[in-house]
Write an enzyme that holds these catalytic residues in place. Structure first.
Site, PDB file in Angstrom:
ATOM      1  CG  ASP A  18      -7.009 -28.248 -74.080  1.00 33.22           C
ATOM      2  OD1 ASP A  18      -7.429 -28.563 -75.208  1.00 33.22           O
ATOM      3  OD2 ASP A  18      -7.668 -27.539 -73.289  1.00 33.22           O
ATOM      4  CG  ASN A  66     -11.827 -35.319 -77.258  1.00 34.19           C
ATOM      5  OD1 ASN A  66     -10.745 -35.665 -76.800  1.00 34.19           O
ATOM      6  ND2 ASN A  66     -12.342 -34.107 -76.975  1.00 34.19           N
TER       7      ASN A  66
HETATM    8  C1  IPE Z   1      -9.252 -32.759 -72.922  1.00 33.52           C
HETATM    9  O1  IPE Z   1      -9.261 -31.685 -73.801  1.00 33.52           O
HETATM   10  C2  IPE Z   1      -9.061 -34.032 -73.676  1.00 33.52           C
HETATM   11  C3  IPE Z   1      -7.740 -34.217 -74.277  1.00 33.52           C
HETATM   12  C4  IPE Z   1      -6.705 -33.440 -74.147  1.00 33.52           C
HETATM   13  C5  IPE Z   1      -7.610 -35.409 -75.075  1.00 33.52           C
HETATM   14  P1  IPE Z   1     -10.644 -31.085 -74.351  1.00 33.52           P
HETATM   15  O2  IPE Z   1     -10.287 -29.967 -75.238  1.00 33.52           O
HETATM   16  O3  IPE Z   1     -11.475 -32.168 -74.945  1.00 33.52           O
HETATM   17  O4  IPE Z   1     -11.347 -30.591 -73.027  1.00 33.52           O
HETATM   18  P2  IPE Z   1     -12.489 -29.492 -72.811  1.00 33.52           P
HETATM   19  O5  IPE Z   1     -13.627 -29.879 -73.713  1.00 33.52           O
HETATM   20  O6  IPE Z   1     -11.924 -28.176 -73.201  1.00 33.52           O
HETATM   21  O7  IPE Z   1     -12.827 -29.543 -71.362  1.00 33.52           O
HETATM   22  C1  IPE Z   2      -6.250 -31.122 -77.688  1.00 31.76           C
HETATM   23  O1  IPE Z   2      -6.409 -29.971 -78.438  1.00 31.76           O
HETATM   24  C2  IPE Z   2      -6.360 -32.379 -78.517  1.00 31.76           C
HETATM   25  C3  IPE Z   2      -7.597 -33.143 -78.316  1.00 31.76           C
HETATM   26  C4  IPE Z   2      -8.541 -32.879 -77.456  1.00 31.76           C
HETATM   27  C5  IPE Z   2      -7.789 -34.305 -79.172  1.00 31.76           C
HETATM   28  P1  IPE Z   2      -7.849 -29.386 -78.780  1.00 31.76           P
HETATM   29  O2  IPE Z   2      -8.296 -29.973 -80.074  1.00 31.76           O
HETATM   30  O3  IPE Z   2      -8.780 -29.590 -77.659  1.00 31.76           O
HETATM   31  O4  IPE Z   2      -7.527 -27.863 -78.978  1.00 31.76           O
HETATM   32  P2  IPE Z   2      -8.440 -26.633 -78.515  1.00 31.76           P
HETATM   33  O5  IPE Z   2      -8.691 -26.801 -77.046  1.00 31.76           O
HETATM   34  O6  IPE Z   2      -9.714 -26.716 -79.307  1.00 31.76           O
HETATM   35  O7  IPE Z   2      -7.630 -25.446 -78.834  1.00 31.76           O
HETATM   36 MG    MG Z   3      -9.321 -28.462 -76.046  1.00 26.78          MG
END
Ligand code: IPE
Ligand code: IPE
Ligand code: MG
Length: 247
Positions: A18, A66
């Site tokens: 994340d 996502n």
């Molecule tokens: C979890 O991260 C999913 C992945 C790392 C692929 P998210 O960024 O989607 O999770 P939330 O929405 O902050 O809980």
């Molecule tokens: C994790 O990074 C990757 C995916 C969930 C695909 P994020 O895209 O969730 O990054 P933040 O949480 O918005 O910083």
């Molecule tokens: Mg995230």
């Protein structure tokens, strides 16, 4: 039954990667540039896992939730996944890493599904190092898929509900041939599980790192493994029982 003894080295590490978006935004970059940096870090951590002789590494790359992100970001993520598979397939074969995918693959673009299947087939005979990508993955979806598959088997007379135990049911999960994770890491300072391996992590140790995923390099990974080595996993027993088992 989980093994009730302290493990200094996890067999299976699962990572919620994340913080790519925030990593980019803090640098005045577009979110997608954070995802690009995230892919580079995937390569580093896959290498680190192999160096540390970690047998199973599972990476949460794209959740069922996502898809709700802006279309441009979803498309860019699919593009990056496509590029990753093109550039890493040969690498995985050379390094003898077996690829698996958990999640509903059917919803991914056809060109990506084909590349995934080719790499899965080309690496299926390796057994030392195992890389699993969670793509279009969600624990609740996984549980529902398992229940539906199990119910079909009952309807065909091939399963008897009275005989159902956890070992049997877990064979219907996407993770059917994977051991449960010993250590689940989440980067970027968020303390939540976000629909990831809920059942399989019943007795996993959790480790939350402040670094955003692109900054969670080999040293930070080594720190997480060090922290794990200091934990005492008790599986419902007392600390004394665990100590007497391991002596
Ligand atoms: C979890 O991260 C999913 C992945 C790392 C692929 P998210 O960024 O989607 O999770 P939330 O929405 O902050 O809980
Ligand atoms: C994790 O990074 C990757 C995916 C969930 C695909 P994020 O895209 O969730 O990054 P933040 O949480 O918005 O910083
Ligand atoms: Mg995230």
């Amino acid at each position: 039954m989980p093994e009730a003894k302290p493990e200094s080295h996890p067999r299976h590490v699962a990572i919620i990667m994340d913080g790519n978006g925030r990593w980019a935004q803090r640098r005045g970059l577009a979110r997608i540039e954070g995802h690009e940096a995230g892919v580079e870090n995937v390569k580093r951590i896959v290498e680190a896992a192999r160096e540390q002789d970690l047998r199973y590494l599972t990476l949460y790359a794209f959740s069922v939730e996502n898809w709700k992100r802006p279309t441009t970001e979803v498309n860019a993520l699919m593009q990056l996944l496509d590029q990753f598979l093109s550039s890493q397939s040969e690498e995985m074969i050379q390094k003898e890493i077996r690829l698996r995918v958990i999640g509903q693959l059917g919803k991914l673009p056809g060109r990506i599904r084909n590349k995934i299947q080719k790499t899965i087939d080309a690496t299926a005979h390796f057994d030392r190092w195992n890389l699993t990508l969670a793509l279009n993955y969600g624990s609740r979806t996984e549980i529902l898929d398992a229940v539906k598959a199990y119910a079909q088997e009952i309807a065909k007379g091939r399963e008897k509900p009275r005989q159902l135990d956890w070992e049997q049911f877990s064979q219907y999960l996407y993770t059917t041939d994977l051991p449960d994770p010993d250590l689940v890491i989440r980067t970027s300072g968020e303390h939540r599980v976000s629909n990831f391996l809920l059942l399989q992590s019943a007795y996993a140790e959790y480790y939350f790192a402040d670094e955003c995923w692109p900054d969670f390099g080999k040293e930070a990974f080594a720190e997480a493994l060090k922290a794990y080595a200091c934990r005492q996993r008790r599986f419902g027993l007392t600390g004394e029982q665990i100590l007497s088992q391991s002596s």
